[in-house]
Write a protein that holds these residues in place. Structure first.
Motif, PDB file in Angstrom:
ATOM      1  N   SER A 109      13.753  82.522  71.324  1.00  9.36           N
ATOM      2  CA  SER A 109      14.065  83.177  70.046  1.00  9.36           C
ATOM      3  C   SER A 109      15.065  84.267  70.402  1.00  9.36           C
ATOM      4  O   SER A 109      14.759  85.160  71.196  1.00  9.36           O
ATOM      5  N   LYS A 121      15.990  86.854  69.058  1.00  9.87           N
ATOM      6  CA  LYS A 121      15.603  88.250  68.808  1.00  9.87           C
ATOM      7  C   LYS A 121      14.720  88.806  69.917  1.00  9.87           C
ATOM      8  O   LYS A 121      14.555  90.012  70.020  1.00  9.87           O
ATOM      9  N   ASP A 122      14.182  87.937  70.765  1.00 11.50           N
ATOM     10  CA  ASP A 122      13.354  88.393  71.880  1.00 11.50           C
ATOM     11  C   ASP A 122      14.124  88.500  73.196  1.00 11.50           C
ATOM     12  O   ASP A 122      13.542  88.799  74.233  1.00 11.50           O
ATOM     13  N   ARG A 129       9.481  97.001  61.768  1.00  6.21           N
ATOM     14  CA  ARG A 129       8.683  96.704  60.570  1.00  6.21           C
ATOM     15  C   ARG A 129       7.799  97.886  60.204  1.00  6.21           C
ATOM     16  O   ARG A 129       7.657  98.236  59.039  1.00  6.21           O
ATOM     17  N   LEU A 166       5.948  88.602  58.834  1.00  6.84           N
ATOM     18  CA  LEU A 166       6.367  87.635  59.840  1.00  6.84           C
ATOM     19  C   LEU A 166       7.728  87.088  59.451  1.00  6.84           C
ATOM     20  O   LEU A 166       8.107  87.101  58.268  1.00  6.84           O
ATOM     21  N   ALA A 167       8.445  86.598  60.445  1.00  9.25           N
ATOM     22  CA  ALA A 167       9.764  86.033  60.181  1.00  9.25           C
ATOM     23  C   ALA A 167       9.625  84.721  59.405  1.00  9.25           C
ATOM     24  O   ALA A 167       8.841  83.841  59.784  1.00  9.25           O
ATOM     25  N   GLY A 193      10.118  81.551  61.590  1.00 12.48           N
ATOM     26  CA  GLY A 193       8.995  81.078  62.382  1.00 12.48           C
ATOM     27  C   GLY A 193       7.968  80.370  61.518  1.00 12.48           C
ATOM     28  O   GLY A 193       7.439  79.316  61.887  1.00 12.48           O
ATOM     29  N   ARG A 246       9.270  76.949  60.628  1.00 13.50           N
ATOM     30  CA  ARG A 246       9.239  76.007  61.756  1.00 13.50           C
ATOM     31  C   ARG A 246       7.817  75.521  62.012  1.00 13.50           C
ATOM     32  O   ARG A 246       7.620  74.429  62.528  1.00 13.50           O
ATOM     33  N   GLN A 270      17.190  87.754  64.340  1.00 11.34           N
ATOM     34  CA  GLN A 270      16.041  87.049  63.758  1.00 11.34           C
ATOM     35  C   GLN A 270      16.506  85.713  63.158  1.00 11.34           C
ATOM     36  O   GLN A 270      17.562  85.641  62.537  1.00 11.34           O
ATOM     37  N   GLY A 271      15.705  84.690  63.374  1.00 14.65           N
ATOM     38  CA  GLY A 271      16.006  83.379  62.791  1.00 14.65           C
ATOM     39  C   GLY A 271      16.913  82.503  63.637  1.00 14.65           C
ATOM     40  O   GLY A 271      17.222  81.386  63.246  1.00 14.65           O
ATOM     41  N   ALA A 272      17.310  82.996  64.810  1.00 12.90           N
ATOM     42  CA  ALA A 272      18.228  82.218  65.647  1.00 12.90           C
ATOM     43  C   ALA A 272      17.552  81.791  66.949  1.00 12.90           C
ATOM     44  O   ALA A 272      16.959  82.610  67.652  1.00 12.90           O
TER      45      ALA A 272
HETATM   46  N1  LIG Z   1       8.704  88.644  68.294  1.00 12.83           N
HETATM   47  C1  LIG Z   1       8.099  87.392  68.031  1.00 12.83           C
HETATM   48  C2  LIG Z   1       9.023  86.455  67.309  1.00 12.83           C
HETATM   49  N2  LIG Z   1      10.202  86.094  67.843  1.00 12.83           N
HETATM   50  C3  LIG Z   1      10.849  85.272  66.964  1.00 12.83           C
HETATM   51  C4  LIG Z   1      10.014  85.107  65.871  1.00 12.83           C
HETATM   52  C5  LIG Z   1      10.316  84.307  64.684  1.00 12.83           C
HETATM   53  C6  LIG Z   1      11.386  83.256  64.835  1.00 12.83           C
HETATM   54  C7  LIG Z   1      12.787  83.756  64.725  1.00 12.83           C
HETATM   55  O1  LIG Z   1      13.068  84.931  64.448  1.00 12.83           O
HETATM   56  O2  LIG Z   1      13.694  82.894  64.929  1.00 12.83           O
HETATM   57  C8  LIG Z   1       8.855  85.859  66.089  1.00 12.83           C
HETATM   58  C9  LIG Z   1       7.667  85.984  65.220  1.00 12.83           C
HETATM   59  C10 LIG Z   1       7.899  86.878  64.036  1.00 12.83           C
HETATM   60  O3  LIG Z   1       8.548  87.938  64.151  1.00 12.83           O
HETATM   61  O4  LIG Z   1       7.396  86.559  62.957  1.00 12.83           O
END
Ligand SMILES: NCc1[nH]cc(CCC(=O)O)c1CC(=O)O
Length: 315
Positions: free
Chosen positions: A94, A96-97, A143, A180-181, A184, A187, A208-210
């Motif tokens: 992900s 964003k991580d 958040r 939550l995203a 996710g 998916r 986020q989302g990528a």
């Molecule tokens: N940190 C956890 C994480 N990393 C990516 C996603 C969601 C999938 C995405 O952003 O593509 C999530 C869970 C969330 O925040 O709900």
């Protein structure tokens, strides 16, 4: 027997070796790895791609705040090691991580088309509809700060674990609500879970989302993975990551940002908060899709940010 990786001079998919894709083992991570596998198989006409689950420190340590045990490297370090050791050909993340600063030997070879970048609120129809003093579970500083800014009465508690276990804690009444995203949740086929919060009022986390795929910067896997790259998404994520780098942000920094295309230009919006959402600075810019656009927005935000925010950033 396929030759060991150090004897392979180039990839030849007619050989017995199967391309190996490293991933974390959570249901969401496995789903995302499956998306990448399917894209690679379709692009190259391969018979298969092997999915190799790598357990990360972040997966093992569930009970403490990430801030106490170290940053995003908790999720990437073991995958990096497997990649550098030649145990896998590529790793799925992900985006964003993924930390802003990556080892020089590792490259982001591809990013899949971005899904819904929004957060979804689960447990109430809207932020306003949450009861006074409701317990919000999240481990994201962004958040937490965004919600406290709008609802200082909320009680924010640490919530970790994978998507299912978080939703389980909500169902069990341990918390009243969570965020939550959307990406996710979708998916994981949870299309009905929660209400999406508009980007205009709840700016998402950068990237986020990528879903991204990393390979060795110099190895043959990079070009094979590049074939599935979505250049438009990649550019947006690059802008968001350039902003994080210019801010000196870590995963503990309450920061939100999103880049979107407007014609052939990038619109980049961002906000910085303090930990309790009492201080806030936001801004946006539009211009060519170059890192300089992000760097300039970062400088502008830091200049306008009160000291309580600036001290949360290293840039
Ligand atoms: N940190 C956890 C994480 N990393 C990516 C996603 C969601 C999938 C995405 O952003 O593509 C999530 C869970 C969330 O925040 O709900």
């Amino acid at each position: 027997m396929p030759p060991p990786p150090w004897q392979r001079h180039e990839y030849d998919r007619t050989m017995a070796t199967t391309f190996r894709l490293g991933t974390r083992g959570s249901p969401l991570a496995l789903t995302q790895a499956g998306m990448v596998r399917d894209a690679l198989i379709a692009a190259h006409g391969w018979d298969d791609v092997e999915i190799v689950v790598v357990r990360t420190t972040g997966d093992r340590v569930q009970d403490r705040a990430l801030a106490e045990i170290g940053g995003k490297a908790l999720w990437t370090k073991e995958l990096d090691r497997a990649l550098l050791a030649g145990e896998v050909d590529a790793c799925v993340h992900s985006m964003k991580d993924v930390e802003t600063i990556r080892p020089a030997e590792i490259a982001i070879a591809a990013i899949l088309p971005r899904a819904d970048a929004r957060d979804r609120l689960i447990g109430a129809e809207s932020i306003e509809a949450l009861p006074h003093g409701a317990v919000l579970g999240t481990s994201s500083p962004r958040r937490r700060a965004q919600m406290l800014r709008r609802r200082p009465d909320l009680k924010v508690v640490l919530l970790r674990g994978n998507v299912d276990s978080r939703l389980g804690k909500l169902a069990a009444g341990e918390i009243d609500a969570t965020l939550l995203a959307a990406a996710g949740l979708e998916r994981l086929e949870r299309h009905e879970t929660g209400v999406p919060l508009p980007v205009e009022t709840t700016l998402p986390a950068p990237a986020q989302g990528a879903v991204g795929v990393e390979t060795l910067a110099d190895g043959p896997a990079r070009a094979l993975v590049d074939v599935i790259d979505c250049a438009d998404t990649h550019r947006c994520i690059r802008m968001e990551r350039a902003l994080l780098a210019a801010l000196g942000a870590t995963c503990h920094s309450p920061v939100a940002a999103i880049a979107t295309w407007q014609g052939d230009q990038i619109h980049l919006a961002a906000e910085l908060l303090d930990e309790d959402g009492t201080a806030h600075v936001g801004g946006s810019t539009i211009g060519p899709a170059e890192d300089a656009l992000a760097t300039a927005l970062a400088a502008d935000l830091l200049e306008r940010a009160p000291a309580v925010i600036r001290q949360l950033f290293g840039g």
